[in-house]
Design a protein around this motif. Structure first.
Motif, PDB file in Angstrom:
ATOM      1  N   GLN A 109      46.246  41.841  33.855  1.00 57.12           N
ATOM      2  CA  GLN A 109      47.416  41.385  34.609  1.00 57.12           C
ATOM      3  C   GLN A 109      47.606  42.239  35.864  1.00 57.12           C
ATOM      4  O   GLN A 109      47.851  41.723  36.952  1.00 57.12           O
ATOM      5  CB  GLN A 109      48.659  41.460  33.714  1.00 57.12           C
ATOM      6  N   LEU A 110      47.507  43.545  35.706  1.00 56.11           N
ATOM      7  CA  LEU A 110      47.625  44.445  36.858  1.00 56.11           C
ATOM      8  C   LEU A 110      46.521  44.174  37.868  1.00 56.11           C
ATOM      9  O   LEU A 110      46.727  44.229  39.078  1.00 56.11           O
ATOM     10  CB  LEU A 110      47.579  45.897  36.397  1.00 56.11           C
ATOM     11  N   GLN A 111      45.345  43.856  37.352  1.00 55.29           N
ATOM     12  CA  GLN A 111      44.213  43.536  38.229  1.00 55.29           C
ATOM     13  C   GLN A 111      44.538  42.332  39.110  1.00 55.29           C
ATOM     14  O   GLN A 111      44.317  42.349  40.332  1.00 55.29           O
ATOM     15  CB  GLN A 111      42.997  43.258  37.350  1.00 55.29           C
ATOM     16  N   LYS A 112      45.081  41.279  38.515  1.00 59.43           N
ATOM     17  CA  LYS A 112      45.416  40.074  39.279  1.00 59.43           C
ATOM     18  C   LYS A 112      46.541  40.346  40.271  1.00 59.43           C
ATOM     19  O   LYS A 112      46.498  39.890  41.421  1.00 59.43           O
ATOM     20  CB  LYS A 112      45.817  38.958  38.323  1.00 59.43           C
ATOM     21  N   GLU A 113      47.550  41.089  39.844  1.00 56.75           N
ATOM     22  CA  GLU A 113      48.679  41.365  40.733  1.00 56.75           C
ATOM     23  C   GLU A 113      48.243  42.189  41.941  1.00 56.75           C
ATOM     24  O   GLU A 113      48.670  41.928  43.073  1.00 56.75           O
ATOM     25  CB  GLU A 113      49.772  42.103  39.966  1.00 56.75           C
ATOM     26  N   LEU A 114      47.388  43.184  41.688  1.00 53.39           N
ATOM     27  CA  LEU A 114      46.916  44.011  42.806  1.00 53.39           C
ATOM     28  C   LEU A 114      46.076  43.197  43.776  1.00 53.39           C
ATOM     29  O   LEU A 114      46.217  43.322  44.997  1.00 53.39           O
ATOM     30  CB  LEU A 114      46.094  45.183  42.268  1.00 53.39           C
ATOM     31  N   THR A 115      45.200  42.383  43.239  1.00 52.78           N
ATOM     32  CA  THR A 115      44.374  41.542  44.109  1.00 52.78           C
ATOM     33  C   THR A 115      45.241  40.631  44.957  1.00 52.78           C
ATOM     34  O   THR A 115      45.013  40.466  46.163  1.00 52.78           O
ATOM     35  CB  THR A 115      43.400  40.711  43.255  1.00 52.78           C
ATOM     36  N   TYR A 116      46.256  40.053  44.339  1.00 49.98           N
ATOM     37  CA  TYR A 116      47.150  39.164  45.076  1.00 49.98           C
ATOM     38  C   TYR A 116      47.921  39.930  46.156  1.00 49.98           C
ATOM     39  O   TYR A 116      48.046  39.470  47.298  1.00 49.98           O
ATOM     40  CB  TYR A 116      48.129  38.500  44.102  1.00 49.98           C
ATOM     41  N   ASP A 117      48.432  41.108  45.805  1.00 51.26           N
ATOM     42  CA  ASP A 117      49.190  41.908  46.786  1.00 51.26           C
ATOM     43  C   ASP A 117      48.334  42.313  47.965  1.00 51.26           C
ATOM     44  O   ASP A 117      48.772  42.275  49.126  1.00 51.26           O
ATOM     45  CB  ASP A 117      49.770  43.151  46.108  1.00 51.26           C
ATOM     46  N   ILE A 118      47.095  42.696  47.688  1.00 50.89           N
ATOM     47  CA  ILE A 118      46.208  43.127  48.777  1.00 50.89           C
ATOM     48  C   ILE A 118      45.887  41.952  49.694  1.00 50.89           C
ATOM     49  O   ILE A 118      45.916  42.069  50.928  1.00 50.89           O
ATOM     50  CB  ILE A 118      44.924  43.740  48.197  1.00 50.89           C
ATOM     51  N   GLN A 119      45.606  40.789  49.097  1.00 50.87           N
ATOM     52  CA  GLN A 119      45.313  39.611  49.915  1.00 50.87           C
ATOM     53  C   GLN A 119      46.516  39.182  50.738  1.00 50.87           C
ATOM     54  O   GLN A 119      46.391  38.827  51.917  1.00 50.87           O
ATOM     55  CB  GLN A 119      44.845  38.468  49.016  1.00 50.87           C
ATOM     56  N   LYS A 120      47.691  39.225  50.131  1.00 43.80           N
ATOM     57  CA  LYS A 120      48.903  38.834  50.854  1.00 43.80           C
ATOM     58  C   LYS A 120      49.187  39.798  51.999  1.00 43.80           C
ATOM     59  O   LYS A 120      49.544  39.386  53.107  1.00 43.80           O
ATOM     60  CB  LYS A 120      50.086  38.809  49.886  1.00 43.80           C
ATOM     61  N   TYR A 121      49.006  41.097  51.753  1.00 38.14           N
ATOM     62  CA  TYR A 121      49.241  42.088  52.805  1.00 38.14           C
ATOM     63  C   TYR A 121      48.293  41.882  53.974  1.00 38.14           C
ATOM     64  O   TYR A 121      48.694  41.905  55.140  1.00 38.14           O
ATOM     65  CB  TYR A 121      49.074  43.491  52.221  1.00 38.14           C
ATOM     66  N   GLU A 122      47.005  41.647  53.675  1.00 34.86           N
ATOM     67  CA  GLU A 122      46.029  41.443  54.747  1.00 34.86           C
ATOM     68  C   GLU A 122      46.311  40.161  55.513  1.00 34.86           C
ATOM     69  O   GLU A 122      46.131  40.098  56.735  1.00 34.86           O
ATOM     70  CB  GLU A 122      44.621  41.416  54.155  1.00 34.86           C
TER      71      GLU A 122
END
Length: 1290
Positions: A1180-1193
């Protein structure tokens, strides 16, 4: 010849009988054939060749067909130069069928033989033996067959020289063949020949020991390339492009003869051809741009590439040079490597080409190519890459120095400088990279020389230069000193003078000896020599001395020298210069002339002499230099001014002087003449003391008597007392016949003065007690003559008592063995009179507090008691608690400051006694008065440097708050202490105390489990979650991180995770507590800040343009290792803690969850491709981090695109996301503009405002509609879930 013909025919016949044999032609046959061909060519007689042809015909062999295949095989197998020579000689033979013999395959074999001849020589027996000999390291190998090894080396050198010389006839024949055979029908052969001729000079570097042989080889290659550029061999444009492309690799080589050959051919030969050929000219124009793309990144090869490009551009026409300059300007907006190269090209172009700013033309400098280049270079001074910023600043400084030589170019240069140069310099002087800061300071010094007296530098820039003088790096401090001194040298301005004196002289205490020496030399040149020049021009009867006529700013300079912050450093510099015998008598004579002239002008204007004071700083500087230039001081001059000052002093009664001083001290903004006269007397007495050895006996005795009489009156200002006492002691010491006699004289007048001082003090105390007792019984009516007389008497007695108390302290310093038994009880009564305890009041015998009635006497009593304690250790032990109590509770900032100074002196004299009170002294670091805080910080810093105080306990943690003090001066001192001194003296201090500092600054006791005093903990903490408190704490953390080595940064990262985050996840740190939340918040910010990350230097010249190759490789290896260590630490140690803490925060619905996720996003943004592997324990943390990084970029790309479109410029963006976002934004703007034009200016309506036809339900009934609202189809819901979200237009 018949034998040779027979041998040739026999060999060729053998080859005919065995057509599949690859056996080469024997060397004897080749020699015979070459001899035959040489005879035919030299004699121009084809008879022998005809005989050979007839012999071959008799054997059914053709000369051309029978020789072609064997010669080609010989060249391919043995790479024989002899076979190549034979082949070319055949082509040159008269009446020979050239077209039947010349084939592309044979020609390529010939060229291959030329190239391989160098490789064969390199791998031959001689070179192999030599290589083995070099690699053999044993002593036996070196001693065995020494003579043979020398012979082998000589034989090898001869073989190599022979190989080079053997190429000459082959190349000569090849050149002649090109005149017969045109290669326009053989493009591959042409291309191979061009490449071979370009490679031969490079390959021959290793084998040609004789420069004349190498030059001849290069000339032959040059002749062949020149021949190929003729139209007979094909299209000139294609051939020229191929020639230049082949030579480009040698042109950008390091300095060598091959590079010289390539440049000379292009500049000297092709440039001449280009005048008559547009094709060659266009190829040369393209070459300069081609070399731009091939230029290396490293500094030295890049510099050579720039030099080569410049040589080629100089050979072009003027219009083409301007076009290339515009191309370079466009490069400044390209990729980092192109921007760096453009920054290096711009100064070379401007300094090499004619009229860069169009001074000689009518277009104006604003339209010139040089102006565009300068403007582009100025923009690169704010580049995103540090190496480019530093290089741009350095090159801009170089151009400023070059263009300022021509008066006509200055106008254009000043126009460019007007484009916000001050803003650029302000930012670059405080840049995070040292190379950028240094380059900015160099540019400032150049601009100062350009602008001169009318320089447009603002005060902020001067302050920044002053701050740079305290930089951590020695090179930056030296550059700042140079820049600020150049400004001071050129600009005679009060602000510049003040900043220079406040920044440069203090570096006399620097750890670097070269900086100390530079400081002394600059002070001698810019201060003492300037005063000497100004004073030598002053005459008693002519000239003026005033602000209007002070062209060198000498009066302002002298005034700033006597500034309290400057005087200690001036004293030290003068002492050092005096010891080194660098002081010249001119300075003393000049200072005397300035003082004389000031007095003369005052009298000339008919002003009262009692109102005159000498120019500020003149007496002070004279007192400092006179001790080393005794014979240059005029005694009559000193005696005259002593009488003048003494007459002024004796003209007023002690009471009048006291009242006058009190009134002037209370007045704001009024300069006190009496204080000025007192200061002049102090420095005059010091000068007299310095030259007392040179004084005559009678004047010395009269002066000593006069000094003693003045001290006994107790009517002087406090600043004069010390000077009088010291001068009197110096006179006694120097004029006595022996040391014993001098000591006897000193003790005699010291006891005499102590007795009179005690009487003056007791008289005041008795009179004060009498008046207080009387006033308690009967209060006289105010305004009566008796009341006024009594008040006047008390004021006079108080003035004498204060002077007497101060005199006692001065006498104790001069004579520590003096008897003070009668004075100490009186002083005790005074200092304890302010204590509120009634028992202590009875013991002291004082009914009225001196602290309230006479605060000045109360403060002086404490000061004198401190001086007495310095001479008596037992007394110090008794009174130490009183000193500490008064330091903590006193309402007087002056008294608190004095006691802090006393405590510092006690710490030096009685270190063990004061050690337990250090924590009390540190409380003054948070004193409400800035002076007390600064004094405490300075004194404790000195004690720490001298090891009288140790960095233990709370001392370091309390010092941290000085980094964010309200006072800018204290912040600067703290930055210098932590950045320069502690980094060297205690490099592990920041690392060891870092985690504890986080808890203490947040006022959190979870790490100790103890509860400290609430008042004390609040005093030394910055608790709170407001923006200001967080910024202050973060500034402290960053300052500590900057002092750590890379390995300590790694360890600090681990400690913060283990001692804070792990404690929170384990429940040891209560996350519901406000202070604990602040600690966690700070920990997240620390872990995500850039300062805690280890700088991984990949060795790129963009970041360090002057880095050596070996250092760069080591840095790259080190960076890879560190990256692996960080990654391993994240996986093994940190990630489990983060996962557990995330679950805990989510279960508590803590607002810190957002901070945790932001921290993780920053930590993992460098490991985007490895998140799945690293976070395998929490999907779950893996998916959330990936999403946050993509959204930030995505958001970052959109903001960058919006900014680029808003500016209206098309800049190059390397990131694919940014490029696509820019393209999307541009398409959106274009579409909207088109729709607006179609609608004739009306905006496109939104979807909600448009008339959309409504669709009926499939059932056509109301019930169906209701059913549809109650339950939608599962397929529709599923499709909605799977639908991707798109951003719609507003």
């Amino acid at each position: 010849m018949e034998e040779a013909i027979y041998l040739i025919v026999t060999e060729l016949e053998a080859h005919r009988d065995n057509p599949h044999s690859q056996r080469p032609i024997s060397e004897s046959t080749l020699l015979a054939l070459q001899t035959l061909l040489d005879y035919t060519i030299d004699k121009d007689d084809p008879i022998e060749i005809e005989n050979l042809s007839e012999q071959l015909s008799s054997k059914n062999l053709s000369l051309s067909s029978s020789l072609l295949h064997p010669l080609t095989s010989t060249m391919d197998s043995n790479h024989s130069l002899l076979a190549s020579k034979v082949y070319l000689s055949l082509l040159l033979t008269p009446n020979f069928p050239v077209l039947s013999l010349f084939t592309p395959m044979a020609f390529l074999s010939l060229l291959r033989t030329l190239r391989c001849s160098f490789k064969n020589s390199q791998s031959g027996p001689s070179s192999a033996n030599l290589g083995r000999k070099k690699r053999g390291g044993g002593s036996g190998g070196r001693s065995k067959n020494k003579g043979n090894s020398v012979e082998v080396g000589e034989t090898e050198r001869e073989a190599r020289e022979f190989d080079i010389r053997d190429l000459f006839p082959v190349l000569e024949r090849l050149h002649l063949v090109l005149g017969l055979i045109h290669l326009d029908r053989f493009p591959d052969s042409l291309k191979a020949l061009v490449q071979t001729m370009a490679e031969i000079p490079v390959m021959a570097l290793e084998f040609c020991g004789n420069s004349s042989n190498y030059n001849r080889l290069c000339n032959l290659c040059s002749d062949i390339l020149s021949e190929l550029l003729k139209s007979e061999h094909g299209d000139k444009a294609i051939t020229a492009a191929e020639v230049l492309k082949s030579l480009s690799s040698s042109i950008i080589l390091l300095k060598s003869q091959a590079r010289t050959f390539g440049l000379a051919f292009v500049v000297n030969i092709m440039a001449v051809m280009a005048r008559d050929s547009d094709e060659i000219r266009k190829a040369m124009v393209n070459l300069s741009k081609y070399l731009v793309g091939k230029a290396p990144e490293r500094a030295e090869p890049r510099a050579l590439a720039v030099e080569s490009i410049l040589e080629i551009v100089k050979a072009l026409e003027y219009k083409e040079q301007i076009d290339f300059a515009d191309y370079v300007v466009k490069m400044t907006c390209g990729k980092p490597q192109l921007r760096l190269l453009a920054v290096d090209l711009i100064p070379t172009l401007i300094m090499s080409l004619n009229d860069p700013l169009a001074v000689c033309s009518e277009i104006g400098y604003e339209s010139s190519w040089g102006f565009r280049c300068l403007h582009a270079l100025l923009q690169r001074c704010s580049d995103a890459t540090a190496g480019i910023r530093a290089r741009a600043l350095t090159n801009f400084a170089q151009l400023v120095g070059y263009l300022s030589r021509n008066e006509e170019n200055r106008t254009g240069l000043m126009e460019v400088i007007g484009f916000g140069i001050n803003d650029v310099l302000r930012k670059r002087c405080v840049d995070e990279k040292a190379a950028v800061r240094k380059a900015a300071l160099v540019l400032i010094s150049k601009l100062t020389a350009l602008q001169g007296e009318g320089g447009g530098f603002d005060d902020m820039l001067l302050k920044i230069m002053g701050m740079a003088c305290s930089d951590q790096l020695v090179s930056i401090r030296k550059a700042a000193i140079s820049a600020l001194s150049e400004t001071f040298r050129k600009v005679h301005n009060d602000n510049v003078t003040k900043e220079w004196l406040c920044s440069v002289p203090r570096l006399i205490a620097d750890n670097e000896s070269s900086i100390q020496e530079e400081c002394e030399n600059l002070f001698l040149e810019l201060v003492l020599d300037r005063i000497s020049r100004a004073g030598s021009n002053v005459d008693d009867s002519s000239g003026r001395l005033g602000r209007d006529h002070d062209s060198d700013g000498v009066l302002g300079l002298l005034k700033e020298i006597c500034n309290g912050e400057v005087t200690p450093w001036v004293k030290k510099i003068c002492i050092n210069l005096g010891k080194k015998k660098k002081l010249r008598p001119n300075i003393v004579v000049s200072l005397q002339n300035i003082i004389r002239k000031s007095e003369y002008m005052w009298k000339e204007d008919s002003k009262p002499i009692e109102k005159w004071i000498a120019p500020a700083g003149a007496w002070f500087l004279l007192s400092e230099v006179s001790g080393f230039l005794l014979k240059a001081v005029d005694w009559q001059f000193l005696y005259h001014h002593w009488e003048l000052l003494d007459k002024h002093e004796s003209s007023n009664s002690p009471l009048e002087k006291w009242q006058f001083l009190q009134e002037e001290e209370e007045a704001v903004g009024i300069e006190s003449n009496s204080v000025g006269w007192a200061g002049d007397r102090v420095y005059l007495l010091q000068t007299i003391s310095n030259v007392s050895v040179e004084l005559p006996a009678e004047p010395a005795a009269d002066l000593a008597h006069n000094l003693l009489k003045r001290i006994e009156d107790f009517s002087m200002h406090s600043m004069e007392v010390n000077a009088h006492v010291k001068a009197l002691r110096t006179l006694c010491k120097r004029k006595a016949k022996s040391p014993e006699e001098a000591d006897t004289l000193v003790i005699k007048w010291v006891h005499q003065l102590l007795s009179k001082a005690s009487k003056a003090l007791e008289t005041y105390m008795a009179k004060d007690s009498e008046i207080n007792k009387g006033s308690s019984l009967l209060t006289p009516p105010s305004g009566t003559r008796k009341g006024n007389r009594s008040s006047t008497t008390m004021s006079r007695l108080l003035a004498q008592a204060i002077a007497a108390v101060y005199t006692i302290g001065s006498l104790v310093i001069v004579c520590p063995s003096a008897d003070l038994k009668a004075i100490i009880p009186t002083l005790h009564n005074i200092i304890t009179s302010g204590i509120s305890d009634p028992k202590l009041k009875k013991l002291s015998g004082m009914s009225v507090s001196v602290k309230q009635m006479a605060p000045s006497l109360y403060i002086q009593a404490w000061l004198t008691m401190g001086k007495i304690c310095l001479a008596d250790g037992k007394l110090t032990k008794r009174y130490m608690p009183l000193f500490v109590q008064e330091m903590e509770k006193s309402n007087s900032a002056a008294l608190r400051n004095n006691i802090v100074v006393m405590m510092a002196d006690f710490c030096v004299r009685y270190t063990a006694l004061v050690d337990c009170y250090i924590s009390n002294i540190t409380k003054c670091l948070r004193d409400p008065c800035e002076l007390v805080r600064r004094q405490t910080f300075t004194l404790l810093s000195r004690l720490l440097q001298r090891d009288y105080v140790k960095w233990r306990g709370v001392l370091f943690l309390r010092f941290l708050l000085s980094l964010v003090d309200e006072s800018e001066k204290i912040r600067q001192l703290a930055d210098y202490l932590f950045g320069n001194i502690l980094k060297v003296k205690a490099p592990l201090l920041a690392y060891n105390s870092f985690v504890e500092a986080i808890f203490v600054l947040n006022d959190c006791n979870a790490h100790t489990g103890q509860t400290n005093s609430q008042k004390e903990s609040r005093l030394f903490s910055i608790r709170g979650n407001d923006e200001k408190s967080r910024c202050q704490r973060m500034h402290i953390y960053v300052s500590l991180l900057k002092q750590m080595a890379p390995e300590h940064l790694l360890a600090t990262f681990a400690k913060v995770c283990a001692e804070i985050l792990a404690s929170a996840s384990d429940g040891m740190l209560n996350i519901e507590d406000v202070t604990s939340q602040s600690v966690l918040q700070d920990a997240f910010q620390i872990l995500s800040c850039k300062e805690i990350r280890i700088p991984v230097n990949k060795g790129s010249s963009l970041e360090s343009s002057e880095m050596e190759e070996e250092v760069a490789e080591n840095a790259a290896v080190r960076g890879r290792i560190i990256t692996q260590v960080v990654k391993k630490g994240l996986i093994q140690n940190t990630i489990p803690i983060f996962i557990e803490l995330k679950r805990l925060l989510e279960s508590k619905n803590s607002p810190l969850s957002g901070s945790l996720m932001e921290c993780l996003r920053i930590l993992f943004k460098d490991y985007k491709n490895e998140i799945d592997e690293m976070l395998v324990a929490d999907k779950q943390l893996q998916k959330e981090l990936t999403y946050d990084i993509q959204k930030y970029e995505s958001l970052k790309a959109k903001s960058t695109a919006a900014e680029a479109v808003g500016k209206g410029g098309l800049q190059q963006h390397t990131g694919s996301k940014v490029s696509s976002a820019v393209a999307g934004a541009l398409a959106e703007v274009t579409a909207k503009s088109v729709l607006r034009d179609v609608n004739q200016g009306a905006g496109t309506p939104s979807l909600s405002a448009m008339n959309v036809p409504k669709l009926k339900s499939s059932t056509g009934t109301t019930g169906g509609i209701m059913a549809r609202h109650k339950g939608r189809s599962a397929a529709v819901l599923e499709s909605l879930r799977r639908r991707q979200s798109f951003d719609l237009d507003d």
